[in-house]
Scaffold this motif. Sequence first.
Motif, PDB file in Angstrom:
ATOM      1  N   PHE A   5       0.975  -1.318   0.397  1.00  0.00           N
ATOM      2  CA  PHE A   5       0.171   0.095   0.310  1.00  0.00           C
ATOM      3  C   PHE A   5       0.908   1.258   0.091  1.00  0.00           C
ATOM      4  O   PHE A   5       1.930   1.517   0.572  1.00  0.00           O
ATOM      5  CB  PHE A   5      -0.970   0.166   1.367  1.00  0.00           C
ATOM      6  N   PRO A   6       0.965   2.289  -1.129  1.00  0.00           N
ATOM      7  CA  PRO A   6       1.427   3.460  -0.922  1.00  0.00           C
ATOM      8  C   PRO A   6       0.992   4.871  -0.291  1.00  0.00           C
ATOM      9  O   PRO A   6       0.067   4.779   0.096  1.00  0.00           O
ATOM     10  CB  PRO A   6       0.943   3.362  -2.806  1.00  0.00           C
TER      11      PRO A   6
ATOM     12  N   LYS B 199      -2.103  -0.781 -10.331  1.00  0.00           N
ATOM     13  CA  LYS B 199      -1.048   0.019 -10.811  1.00  0.00           C
ATOM     14  C   LYS B 199      -0.002   0.299  -9.681  1.00  0.00           C
ATOM     15  O   LYS B 199       0.661   0.569  -9.817  1.00  0.00           O
ATOM     16  CB  LYS B 199      -1.889   0.397 -11.974  1.00  0.00           C
ATOM     17  N   GLU B 200      -0.881   1.297  -8.169  1.00  0.00           N
ATOM     18  CA  GLU B 200      -0.680   1.915  -7.408  1.00  0.00           C
ATOM     19  C   GLU B 200       0.731   1.503  -7.050  1.00  0.00           C
ATOM     20  O   GLU B 200       1.161   1.988  -6.039  1.00  0.00           O
ATOM     21  CB  GLU B 200      -1.328   2.346  -7.208  1.00  0.00           C
TER      22      GLU B 200
ATOM     23  N   THR C 280       1.011  -5.895 -10.838  1.00  0.00           N
ATOM     24  CA  THR C 280       1.364  -5.400 -10.642  1.00  0.00           C
ATOM     25  C   THR C 280       1.529  -3.895 -12.263  1.00  0.00           C
ATOM     26  O   THR C 280       1.474  -3.132 -12.337  1.00  0.00           O
ATOM     27  CB  THR C 280       1.969  -4.198  -9.945  1.00  0.00           C
ATOM     28  N   VAL C 281       2.871  -4.928 -13.208  1.00  0.00           N
ATOM     29  CA  VAL C 281       3.582  -4.502 -13.656  1.00  0.00           C
ATOM     30  C   VAL C 281       2.669  -4.549 -14.900  1.00  0.00           C
ATOM     31  O   VAL C 281       2.817  -3.818 -16.083  1.00  0.00           O
ATOM     32  CB  VAL C 281       4.829  -5.188 -14.171  1.00  0.00           C
ATOM     33  N   GLU C 282       1.963  -5.334 -15.609  1.00  0.00           N
ATOM     34  CA  GLU C 282       0.937  -5.715 -16.299  1.00  0.00           C
ATOM     35  C   GLU C 282      -0.541  -4.535 -16.035  1.00  0.00           C
ATOM     36  O   GLU C 282      -0.873  -3.667 -17.411  1.00  0.00           O
ATOM     37  CB  GLU C 282       0.536  -6.552 -16.239  1.00  0.00           C
ATOM     38  N   ALA C 283      -0.361  -4.700 -15.242  1.00  0.00           N
ATOM     39  CA  ALA C 283      -1.750  -3.032 -14.630  1.00  0.00           C
ATOM     40  C   ALA C 283      -1.460  -2.093 -14.763  1.00  0.00           C
ATOM     41  O   ALA C 283      -2.322  -0.914 -15.611  1.00  0.00           O
ATOM     42  CB  ALA C 283      -1.692  -3.183 -13.273  1.00  0.00           C
ATOM     43  N   GLN C 284       0.082  -1.368 -14.432  1.00  0.00           N
ATOM     44  CA  GLN C 284       0.843  -0.317 -15.199  1.00  0.00           C
ATOM     45  C   GLN C 284       0.213  -0.222 -16.755  1.00  0.00           C
ATOM     46  O   GLN C 284       0.748   1.031 -17.310  1.00  0.00           O
ATOM     47  CB  GLN C 284       2.364  -0.152 -15.065  1.00  0.00           C
ATOM     48  N   LYS C 285       0.394  -1.503 -17.375  1.00  0.00           N
ATOM     49  CA  LYS C 285       0.604  -1.199 -19.372  1.00  0.00           C
ATOM     50  C   LYS C 285      -0.566  -0.924 -20.188  1.00  0.00           C
ATOM     51  O   LYS C 285      -1.254  -0.294 -20.189  1.00  0.00           O
ATOM     52  CB  LYS C 285       1.363  -2.167 -19.605  1.00  0.00           C
ATOM     53  N   GLN C 286      -1.643  -1.629 -19.506  1.00  0.00           N
ATOM     54  CA  GLN C 286      -2.737  -1.639 -20.170  1.00  0.00           C
ATOM     55  C   GLN C 286      -4.172  -1.875 -18.790  1.00  0.00           C
ATOM     56  O   GLN C 286      -4.148  -2.247 -17.638  1.00  0.00           O
ATOM     57  CB  GLN C 286      -2.959  -2.248 -20.369  1.00  0.00           C
TER      58      GLN C 286
END
Length: 346
Positions: A62-63, A126-127, A149-155
């Motif tokens: 969690f950020p 993605k966060e 997460t990495v895939e979520a940041q892409k699309q």
Amino acid sequence: MKKITILSLDGGGIRGIISCIVLRYIEEQLQKHDLAGAKLGDYFDLVAGSSTGGLIASIILFPDENGKAKYSIQKGLELYSEKGGSIFQVLFWEKLINPFGLFNERISVEHLERNLDEFFGKLELKEFIKPCLITSYDIENRRAKLFNTVEAQKQSGDNFLVKDVCRATSAAPTYFTPARIKSLYGQYFSLIDGGVFANNPALCAYAEARKMPFADILGNNQKPNFPAANDMMILSLGTGAESKSYSYNKLAGAGKLAWINPIIDILLSANAETVDYQLSQMFGTLGLRNQKNYYRLNPSLKYASSAMDNVKKSNIEALIQAGLSYINENRSLLNQIVHKLIRNRA
């Protein structure tokens, strides 16, 4: 080069308390020997989780407002201790009309969904501060659904609200009804607990890590892109070793109904043990120093119940004591892990 540090967290319902207790000790030692405000999320490059492990992973990643880890693992322990009773609540009248969950899910999802919404709100996958791998299984398309997460940041098709990811990974058959969730692109998925195929997600985490350009993702050239086993340190944490045996006389000639509970129990523990065997063999082929970079910690349940939904105060205390007992008996090993995490921190 520094190692890619991977944390893998097993499923196990309320038994996730044991994982939190062990992780709290590791975090406290990081604070003592490295940074006063150290949090686990700052020391692991990839966090994987199934079921309750997926919830703990989401808390760790969690950020805060600066993109660092917001919560100490103590927050996870507090949530299990304080909210576990309401999440796994089964009313008396429900027990009467639905004994042992024979006719529909054993536990209403209302309390679980409310608690997930209150804690995670509108946070998106993605966060997360670091790559994650959270497991679930798509019952309509009959294949694993891995949240990354990495895939979520892409699309946006791979991006979800974290509360929905947690709802999906914790939808254990016979306990909670399957999750019907929607990606932020608008696609619907019907999902159940990832523990049905990877209750110990460590091998999934290893496979995922192999294809990740960590130096680019983390913005740190001290970390390798597309790491091999030699480049990794894996900490795999269970929720209590199963020791319950099943009598031949009771199961010889038994029908489907008699096999329901034993087969679920056996499949979950056997899955975790098989993954441990596979990774132990893989790391055993490495050089002497790198062989020691795979750790499988699975404390004894001691006097705690093996049930995933036993939230009696006495059992929660027994789970806490099981974790503390493991720390007391394995302090040297845990301290070794702590110093390796400090040495490999990005």
